[in-house]
Design an enzyme around this catalytic site. Structure first.
Site, PDB file in Angstrom:
ATOM      1  N   GLU A   1       0.901  -1.235  -0.182  1.00 27.23           N
ATOM      2  CA  GLU A   1       0.067   0.095   0.074  1.00 27.23           C
ATOM      3  C   GLU A   1       0.840   1.171  -0.112  1.00 27.23           C
ATOM      4  OE1 GLU A   1      -4.025  -0.617   2.212  1.00 27.23           O
ATOM      5  OE2 GLU A   1      -2.469   0.451   3.644  1.00 27.23           O
ATOM      6  N   PRO A   2       1.661   1.408  -0.864  1.00 26.92           N
ATOM      7  CA  PRO A   2       2.616   2.544  -0.837  1.00 26.92           C
ATOM      8  C   PRO A   2       2.076   3.948  -1.427  1.00 26.92           C
ATOM      9  CG  PRO A   2       2.813   1.447  -3.122  1.00 26.92           C
ATOM     10  CD  PRO A   2       1.650   0.597  -2.297  1.00 26.92           C
TER      11      PRO A   2
ATOM     12  N   ARG B   1       3.677   7.381  -0.665  1.00 27.66           N
ATOM     13  CA  ARG B   1       5.018   8.277  -0.839  1.00 27.66           C
ATOM     14  C   ARG B   1       5.824   7.856  -1.846  1.00 27.66           C
ATOM     15  NH1 ARG B   1       7.074  11.158   3.512  1.00 27.66           N
ATOM     16  NH2 ARG B   1       6.218   9.833   5.027  1.00 27.66           N
TER      17      ARG B   1
ATOM     18  N   CYS C   1       2.521  34.401   9.458  1.00 25.58           N
ATOM     19  CA  CYS C   1       2.918  35.178  10.576  1.00 25.58           C
ATOM     20  C   CYS C   1       3.274  34.298  11.521  1.00 25.58           C
ATOM     21  CB  CYS C   1       1.644  35.899  11.001  1.00 25.58           C
ATOM     22  SG  CYS C   1       1.852  37.560  10.428  1.00 25.58           S
TER      23      CYS C   1
HETATM   24  N1  LLP Z   1      -1.082   2.656   4.557  1.00 25.94           N
HETATM   25  C1  LLP Z   1      -1.580   2.974   5.740  1.00 25.94           C
HETATM   26  C2  LLP Z   1      -2.682   2.447   6.637  1.00 25.94           C
HETATM   27  C3  LLP Z   1      -0.937   4.018   6.109  1.00 25.94           C
HETATM   28  O1  LLP Z   1      -1.320   4.678   7.333  1.00 25.94           O
HETATM   29  C4  LLP Z   1       0.027   4.946   5.327  1.00 25.94           C
HETATM   30  C5  LLP Z   1       0.604   6.392   5.737  1.00 25.94           C
HETATM   31  C6  LLP Z   1       0.368   4.275   4.062  1.00 25.94           C
HETATM   32  C7  LLP Z   1      -0.377   3.197   3.765  1.00 25.94           C
HETATM   33  C8  LLP Z   1       1.372   4.958   3.087  1.00 25.94           C
HETATM   34  O2  LLP Z   1       2.446   5.116   3.805  1.00 25.94           O
HETATM   35  P1  LLP Z   1       3.678   5.792   2.809  1.00 25.94           P
HETATM   36  O3  LLP Z   1       3.896   4.465   1.661  1.00 25.94           O
HETATM   37  O4  LLP Z   1       3.073   6.782   2.199  1.00 25.94           O
HETATM   38  O5  LLP Z   1       4.586   5.959   3.603  1.00 25.94           O
HETATM   39  N2  LLP Z   1       2.022  13.038   6.871  1.00 25.94           N
HETATM   40  C9  LLP Z   1       3.316  12.073   6.910  1.00 25.94           C
HETATM   41  C10 LLP Z   1       3.052  10.577   6.550  1.00 25.94           C
HETATM   42  C11 LLP Z   1       1.860   9.896   7.280  1.00 25.94           C
HETATM   43  C12 LLP Z   1       1.729   8.538   6.943  1.00 25.94           C
HETATM   44  C13 LLP Z   1       0.347   7.917   7.211  1.00 25.94           C
HETATM   45  N3  LLP Z   1       0.119   6.982   6.733  1.00 25.94           N
HETATM   46  C14 LLP Z   1       4.299  12.599   6.241  1.00 25.94           C
HETATM   47  O6  LLP Z   1       4.395  13.717   5.698  1.00 25.94           O
HETATM   48  O7  LLP Z   1       5.593  12.358   6.281  1.00 25.94           O
END
Ligand code: LLP
Length: 437
Positions: free
Chosen positions: A295-296, A298, A366
């Site tokens: 489930e990627p 980022r 600000c």
């Molecule tokens: N699946 C679930 C259940 C998740 O909670 C997340 C991310 C992902 C998949 C995807 O993870 P990724 O592949 O994107 O790492 N706002 C934070 C990141 C929060 C991620 C939350 N969950 C940031 O800007 O670093």
């Protein structure tokens, strides 16, 4: 400091002293669309989807799949691209569901997460035909069962399990530890209890387990450890409840390069390594091979994006600090303010000049915390009107943007081959006060 080290995304190059993303002169986009501006490379997003889909197919055949975690970046065109690529999606709110529906996404290929789905959210998700609901707690399981039964449905679900793994990234994104707000922990017995309950509810069809331990993870051992714990638990469930879990979703989390100090991850190699581990472990436990999902978020969109700003005022405080202020800030990228995240910034107007001035690049809000990045080297000739790019902003920037200080959110322009097109319009001041009565 050689500038080519800072071309941390594969789709970036320098030609005749100008930064190119794919086939596009990036400064020209700033002229056409104005700043601040999110730029996203559709071709690169498609490449990243393909990398995941091919790797999962190579590793698991048809017994696997990829859901794009759309919290990383959510707007209609992203869902259209995912649909076209044959990706599933992970959605976490009725808003994301509504956006995907509006984009024509086949919601049977969506998985709905969240640690707090209201009854209204659940009803909406079911009525939109969301394929799988990832259930976070017993309380929620009962609510879904009641609503599904009222609607005369049997709903496919995952149970979100907390495997007790610390991914050792920043604490705000670590979700696999026992005391996490997400999921049911194996260690406390709650994971077994919720599994047992799910199997007794007639309107619930338990299709698998889900876990997600963290984000911006570079250590492949984290995935092996997680898969190991989950497979041991699947074996325990089989022995205790005589039930075989047929699908395991390992969540997202693979890291991306924000600066030249970050390693780059070979997704294919990582997935093949996970597959080898899982197949060996399944054989040694004597259980059936579950279908494996990823489930990627980022790593699908981050390095397809960059943000363009125009430099406004410059402030030199002799003996202390230099500030370069730009026309965006924490409203379009709150990640330094929230997580002290590192970024690479380039002054595109002076790309070939020496970067001899240490400065903080700050926004227009600000608030002293409105910093895009401290300790950046820029040419000391940096002046009002220069165009600055912040790299790797395709994930968790647009989706985390706010209207603090009533700053309007930037548009998103997408690049495809030689074309560029607007995927999200610039917010107008009318948008800002439209809801005010
Ligand atoms: N699946 C679930 C259940 C998740 O909670 C997340 C991310 C992902 C998949 C995807 O993870 P990724 O592949 O994107 O790492 N706002 C934070 C990141 C929060 C991620 C939350 N969950 C940031 O800007 O670093």
């Amino acid at each position: 400091m050689n500038i080519t080290n800072d071309l941390i995304c594969q789709n970036l190059s320098i030609r005749d002293g100008r930064l190119y993303m794919g086939e596009h002169d990036v400064m020209a986009l700033a002229r056409i669309y104005g700043t601040p501006l999110y730029v996203m490379d559709e071709d690169r997003i498609r490449d990243r989807c393909r990398t995941y889909l091919d790797a999962v197919r190579e590793a698991f055949g048809t017994q696997g799949g990829v859901y794009y975690a759309s919290k990383a970046c959510s707007f209609k065109q992203i869902y259209r691209i995912m649909s076209d690529m044959g990706m599933g999606i992970d959605v976490v709110s009725p808003g994301e569901i509504a956006t995907a529906v509006k984009a024509g996404f086949d919601m049977s290929k969506a998985c709905y997460h969240s640690n707090n789905k209201t009854d209204e959210d659940i009803r909406y998700a079911l009525s939109m035909g969301v394929g799988v609901l990832a259930v976070d707690s017993e309380d929620e399981l009962r609510a879904i069962s009641t609503i599904a039964s009222d609607m005369g449905r049997v709903q496919d679900i995952y149970l979100r399990i907390t495997p007790g793994i610390d991914p050792h990234t920043y604490s705000a994104v670590a979700t696999g530890k026992v005391d996490s707000k997400f999921g049911s922990a194996i260690e406390t017995g709650q994971a077994m209890a919720i599994t047992s309950l799910a199997l007794t509810l007639p309107s619930i069809n338990l299709i698998g387990y889900h876990c997600h331990v963290g984000s911006q993870v570079f250590d492949s051992e984290v995935y092996l450890a997680t898969a190991g714990v989950m497979l041991d638990f699947i074996k325990e469930v089989k022995d205790t409840l005589s039930y075989t879990i047929s699908r395991l979703d390992l969540g997202g989390g693979y890291g991306v390069r924000y600066t030249s100090l970050d390693p780059s991850i070979d997704i294919r190699q990582n997935i093949l390594k996970v597959a080898t581990f899982i197949k060996d472990k399944v054989a040694s436990l004597g259980i059936d091979m579950p279908a494996i999902y990823f489930e990627p978020g980022r790593s699908i969109v981050a390095d397809s994006g960059l943000t363009l700003y125009t430099v406004g005022s410059l402030k030199r405080i002799p003996g202390y600090k230099n500030y370069v202020s730009v026309d965006g800030g924490m409203t379009d990228n709150p990640r330094y303010a929230l997580y002290s995240s590192r970024y690479t910034l380039l002054n595109l107007s002076r790309l070939t000049q020496d970067r001899d001035m240490l400065c903080s690049v700050v926004g227009r809000c600000c608030e002293s915390g409105d910093i895009i990045q401290p300790d950046v080297y820029m040419p000391s000739t940096t002046s009002r009107g220069d165009i600055v790019a912040c790299l790797t902003t395709g994930a968790y920037n647009y989706s985390m943007a706010s209207n603090y200080n009533r700053v309007a959110r930037p548009p998103v322009v997408m690049l495809r081959g030689n074309e560029h097109y607007l995927a999200v319009k610039r917010e107008s001041w009318d948008c800002l006060h439209d809801l005010d009565v």
